[in-house]
Design a protein around this motif. Sequence first.
Motif, mmCIF file in Angstrom:
data_model
loop_
_atom_site.group_PDB
_atom_site.id
_atom_site.type_symbol
_atom_site.label_atom_id
_atom_site.label_comp_id
_atom_site.label_asym_id
_atom_site.label_seq_id
_atom_site.Cartn_x
_atom_site.Cartn_y
_atom_site.Cartn_z
ATOM 1 N N LYS A 6 -6.781 10.126 0.844
ATOM 2 C CA LYS A 6 -5.922 10.808 -0.106
ATOM 3 C C LYS A 6 -6.729 11.757 -1.001
ATOM 4 O O LYS A 6 -6.270 12.825 -1.356
ATOM 5 C CB LYS A 6 -5.161 9.789 -0.956
ATOM 6 C CG LYS A 6 -4.133 10.392 -1.862
ATOM 7 C CD LYS A 6 -3.394 9.309 -2.620
ATOM 8 C CE LYS A 6 -2.496 9.920 -3.660
ATOM 9 N NZ LYS A 6 -1.881 8.925 -4.500
ATOM 10 N N THR A 7 -7.949 11.350 -1.334
ATOM 11 C CA THR A 7 -8.785 12.208 -2.177
ATOM 12 C C THR A 7 -9.210 13.468 -1.441
ATOM 13 O O THR A 7 -9.534 14.475 -2.077
ATOM 14 C CB THR A 7 -10.048 11.461 -2.670
ATOM 15 O OG1 THR A 7 -10.802 11.030 -1.538
ATOM 16 C CG2 THR A 7 -9.679 10.288 -3.538
ATOM 17 N N PHE A 22 -6.019 -0.162 2.483
ATOM 18 C CA PHE A 22 -5.778 0.540 1.231
ATOM 19 C C PHE A 22 -6.970 1.416 0.839
ATOM 20 O O PHE A 22 -6.796 2.546 0.388
ATOM 21 C CB PHE A 22 -5.453 -0.460 0.116
ATOM 22 C CG PHE A 22 -5.033 0.198 -1.164
ATOM 23 C CD1 PHE A 22 -3.821 0.861 -1.242
ATOM 24 C CD2 PHE A 22 -5.845 0.163 -2.274
ATOM 25 C CE1 PHE A 22 -3.424 1.484 -2.418
ATOM 26 C CE2 PHE A 22 -5.459 0.781 -3.458
ATOM 27 C CZ PHE A 22 -4.246 1.437 -3.520
ATOM 28 N N ASP A 53 2.762 1.561 -3.379
ATOM 29 C CA ASP A 53 1.838 1.983 -4.433
ATOM 30 C C ASP A 53 1.550 3.475 -4.331
ATOM 31 O O ASP A 53 1.470 4.179 -5.340
ATOM 32 C CB ASP A 53 0.527 1.206 -4.358
ATOM 33 C CG ASP A 53 0.677 -0.244 -4.790
ATOM 34 O OD1 ASP A 53 1.724 -0.589 -5.372
ATOM 35 O OD2 ASP A 53 -0.263 -1.026 -4.529
ATOM 36 N N THR A 54 1.395 3.963 -3.116
ATOM 37 C CA THR A 54 1.121 5.385 -2.911
ATOM 38 C C THR A 54 2.315 6.232 -3.325
ATOM 39 O O THR A 54 2.155 7.253 -4.001
ATOM 40 C CB THR A 54 0.782 5.651 -1.432
ATOM 41 O OG1 THR A 54 -0.336 4.840 -1.071
ATOM 42 C CG2 THR A 54 0.430 7.108 -1.204
ATOM 43 N N LEU A 62 -6.910 4.554 2.798
ATOM 44 C CA LEU A 62 -5.844 5.425 2.318
ATOM 45 C C LEU A 62 -6.297 6.197 1.080
ATOM 46 O O LEU A 62 -6.103 7.408 0.983
ATOM 47 C CB LEU A 62 -4.591 4.612 2.004
ATOM 48 C CG LEU A 62 -3.430 5.402 1.404
ATOM 49 C CD1 LEU A 62 -2.875 6.383 2.418
ATOM 50 C CD2 LEU A 62 -2.350 4.466 0.933
ATOM 51 N N ILE A 63 -6.916 5.501 0.142
ATOM 52 C CA ILE A 63 -7.402 6.151 -1.078
ATOM 53 C C ILE A 63 -8.478 7.183 -0.733
ATOM 54 O O ILE A 63 -8.460 8.308 -1.256
ATOM 55 C CB ILE A 63 -7.946 5.106 -2.078
ATOM 56 C CG1 ILE A 63 -6.829 4.168 -2.532
ATOM 57 C CG2 ILE A 63 -8.605 5.785 -3.279
ATOM 58 C CD1 ILE A 63 -5.664 4.856 -3.206
ATOM 59 N N CYS A 77 0.844 -1.196 0.000
ATOM 60 C CA CYS A 77 0.000 0.000 0.000
ATOM 61 C C CYS A 77 0.881 1.249 0.000
ATOM 62 O O CYS A 77 0.647 2.196 -0.759
ATOM 63 C CB CYS A 77 -0.903 -0.031 1.228
ATOM 64 S SG CYS A 77 -1.902 1.425 1.462
ATOM 65 N N TYR A 78 1.903 1.256 0.836
ATOM 66 C CA TYR A 78 2.815 2.401 0.916
ATOM 67 C C TYR A 78 3.576 2.583 -0.388
ATOM 68 O O TYR A 78 3.652 3.688 -0.925
ATOM 69 C CB TYR A 78 3.789 2.205 2.082
ATOM 70 C CG TYR A 78 4.799 3.304 2.217
ATOM 71 C CD1 TYR A 78 4.436 4.531 2.755
ATOM 72 C CD2 TYR A 78 6.112 3.133 1.796
ATOM 73 C CE1 TYR A 78 5.356 5.555 2.875
ATOM 74 C CE2 TYR A 78 7.033 4.146 1.906
ATOM 75 C CZ TYR A 78 6.653 5.350 2.460
ATOM 76 O OH TYR A 78 7.566 6.369 2.574
ATOM 77 N N SER A 118 2.543 6.294 -7.108
ATOM 78 C CA SER A 118 1.537 7.199 -7.677
ATOM 79 C C SER A 118 1.959 8.657 -7.509
ATOM 80 O O SER A 118 1.825 9.468 -8.433
ATOM 81 C CB SER A 118 0.198 6.949 -6.990
ATOM 82 O OG SER A 118 -0.742 7.897 -7.372
ATOM 83 N N TYR A 119 2.482 8.993 -6.344
ATOM 84 C CA TYR A 119 2.941 10.348 -6.059
ATOM 85 C C TYR A 119 4.053 10.762 -7.024
ATOM 86 O O TYR A 119 4.020 11.849 -7.607
ATOM 87 C CB TYR A 119 3.427 10.418 -4.605
ATOM 88 C CG TYR A 119 4.132 11.695 -4.242
ATOM 89 C CD1 TYR A 119 3.412 12.849 -3.961
ATOM 90 C CD2 TYR A 119 5.525 11.753 -4.162
ATOM 91 C CE1 TYR A 119 4.050 14.023 -3.615
ATOM 92 C CE2 TYR A 119 6.172 12.921 -3.823
ATOM 93 C CZ TYR A 119 5.432 14.051 -3.548
ATOM 94 O OH TYR A 119 6.071 15.224 -3.210
#
Length: 110
Positions: free
Chosen positions: A105-106, A98, A7-8, A101-102, A4-5, A11-12
């Motif tokens: 994040k939004t 996850f 992937d984040t 987190l999404i 999860c970390y 994406s960043y």
Amino acid sequence: MLKCYSDTIESYVEIKVLKAEKQAYKNSKDSWKLINSITGRNARKIAKITGDNSQDKLEAWSSHFKQLLGYLPSVPDEDVHIAQISTELNIRTDLFDFQQLIADKTLLKE
């Protein structure tokens, strides 16, 4: 959790790289600011956790907060009443997943 970390972070970085590509021919100053933010160049080190490896750093972090938050307040007179400032809050304390987190994040704005 590590997936999860990662992937984040991936994406960043992808978003930052796309911004860098768009700005490449527009403004050199803004491009360098963006590149420095991606690479961490010129970033201030706010707090450095001591330790030789990630496990040592995790233990130092845990120890710090246990010392900071793990004890009742000390008062010179034991008869002093310490008023409760707030009531119990409905705050999740379990590990986030996850989807959470999404969702969170939004809510963040870059």
